[in-house]
Motif scaffolding. Sequence first.
Motif, PDB file in Angstrom:
ATOM      1  N   SER A 102      -4.816  -8.404 -12.550  1.00  0.00           N
ATOM      2  CA  SER A 102      -3.758  -7.396 -12.523  1.00  0.00           C
ATOM      3  C   SER A 102      -4.316  -6.011 -12.825  1.00  0.00           C
ATOM      4  CB  SER A 102      -2.659  -7.749 -13.539  1.00  0.00           C
ATOM      5  OG  SER A 102      -1.871  -8.811 -13.071  1.00  0.00           O
ATOM      6  N   SER A 109      -1.816  -6.897  -5.655  1.00  0.00           N
ATOM      7  CA  SER A 109      -0.670  -7.590  -6.225  1.00  0.00           C
ATOM      8  C   SER A 109       0.639  -7.043  -5.651  1.00  0.00           C
ATOM      9  CB  SER A 109      -0.665  -7.435  -7.754  1.00  0.00           C
ATOM     10  OG  SER A 109       0.402  -8.161  -8.325  1.00  0.00           O
ATOM     11  N   ARG A 110       0.729  -5.729  -5.510  1.00  0.00           N
ATOM     12  CA  ARG A 110       1.953  -5.129  -4.954  1.00  0.00           C
ATOM     13  C   ARG A 110       2.122  -5.482  -3.485  1.00  0.00           C
ATOM     14  NH1 ARG A 110       0.319  -0.897  -8.417  1.00  0.00           N
ATOM     15  NH2 ARG A 110      -0.654   0.274  -6.744  1.00  0.00           N
ATOM     16  N   ALA A 113       3.514  -8.932  -3.557  1.00  0.00           N
ATOM     17  CA  ALA A 113       4.889  -8.909  -4.051  1.00  0.00           C
ATOM     18  C   ALA A 113       5.850  -8.378  -2.988  1.00  0.00           C
ATOM     19  CB  ALA A 113       4.980  -8.052  -5.317  1.00  0.00           C
ATOM     20  N   ASN A 114       5.462  -7.316  -2.292  1.00  0.00           N
ATOM     21  CA  ASN A 114       6.318  -6.760  -1.236  1.00  0.00           C
ATOM     22  C   ASN A 114       6.561  -7.766  -0.119  1.00  0.00           C
ATOM     23  OD1 ASN A 114       6.776  -4.200  -2.328  1.00  0.00           O
ATOM     24  ND2 ASN A 114       4.875  -3.368  -1.506  1.00  0.00           N
ATOM     25  N   TRP A 164       2.701 -16.156 -14.076  1.00  0.00           N
ATOM     26  CA  TRP A 164       2.711 -15.186 -12.975  1.00  0.00           C
ATOM     27  C   TRP A 164       3.581 -13.980 -13.321  1.00  0.00           C
ATOM     28  CZ3 TRP A 164       3.780 -19.073  -8.388  1.00  0.00           C
ATOM     29  CH2 TRP A 164       2.626 -19.844  -8.171  1.00  0.00           C
ATOM     30  N   GLN A 168       1.472 -10.512 -13.827  1.00  0.00           N
ATOM     31  CA  GLN A 168       1.562  -9.635 -12.653  1.00  0.00           C
ATOM     32  C   GLN A 168       2.471  -8.432 -12.887  1.00  0.00           C
ATOM     33  OE1 GLN A 168       0.746 -13.422  -9.777  1.00  0.00           O
ATOM     34  NE2 GLN A 168       2.171 -11.916  -8.982  1.00  0.00           N
ATOM     35  N   HIS A 169       3.254  -8.449 -13.963  1.00  0.00           N
ATOM     36  CA  HIS A 169       4.055  -7.274 -14.313  1.00  0.00           C
ATOM     37  C   HIS A 169       3.159  -6.053 -14.459  1.00  0.00           C
ATOM     38  CE1 HIS A 169       6.937  -4.736 -16.541  1.00  0.00           C
ATOM     39  NE2 HIS A 169       5.878  -4.403 -17.268  1.00  0.00           N
ATOM     40  N   ASP A 172       2.285  -4.948 -10.770  1.00  0.00           N
ATOM     41  CA  ASP A 172       3.396  -4.550  -9.904  1.00  0.00           C
ATOM     42  C   ASP A 172       4.161  -3.349 -10.462  1.00  0.00           C
ATOM     43  OD1 ASP A 172       2.600  -6.698  -8.402  1.00  0.00           O
ATOM     44  OD2 ASP A 172       4.159  -8.047  -9.124  1.00  0.00           O
TER      45      ASP A 172
END
Length: 210
Positions: A102, A109-110, A113-114, A164, A168-169, A172
């Motif tokens: 991360s 990661s973004r 996520a998207n 996760w 991942q916060h 993201d």
Amino acid sequence: MAGKPAKKPSRIQIRNRRRIMDAALEVFSQHGYRGATLDQIADAAGMSKPNLIYYFDGKEAIHVALLNALMEEWLAPLAELDESGEPLDEILTYVRRKMDMSRRYPRESRLFANEIIQGAPRIGPHLQSGLKPLFDEKCQLIRRWIEEGRLPPTDPQQLIFTIWAITQHYADFEAQVRVLIADEEAGWDAANAHVESVFRTLLASPGTLG
């Protein structure tokens, strides 16, 4: 007669593909798939749009190439959960690796996520063929550790989802974290210590608490 073997790409071609993918990663992570354009990617790569199309058929081809590379990278820490290791150590090592990823790969990661937020239209088959079997395998491993009394009772699926969500916060929501915690180095030290403490406490045997 057998056809000629495919010609290997030159070093310049390999370099240009990497240049395009790195530029696309920046554009997709900022604007999402729908908001990104080939013109933006070409500008970020410092090349013309026709030159970019020589290497990739279009925006979707670049996006899929990035997602495929990301899936392989993203699954590696989970794949390395070792059944012969000490369960708590194995899971905490996984948590540490996810935190490290991360920090080092927030754009990747973004991007992932998207894609998931949009319903995984391009990576859906890879979730089924790549992630799902690995996820099921590692859930079964964690379940076996629990049955052997080596971990306290917990839901393996929800445990992985929680890892996760927490780790991942920091990728993201990187922009928000940067505003709220001005000292990046100290912030990451505190984050790593706190996240490890959360899972160490969650997975501690009842007799080890207190």
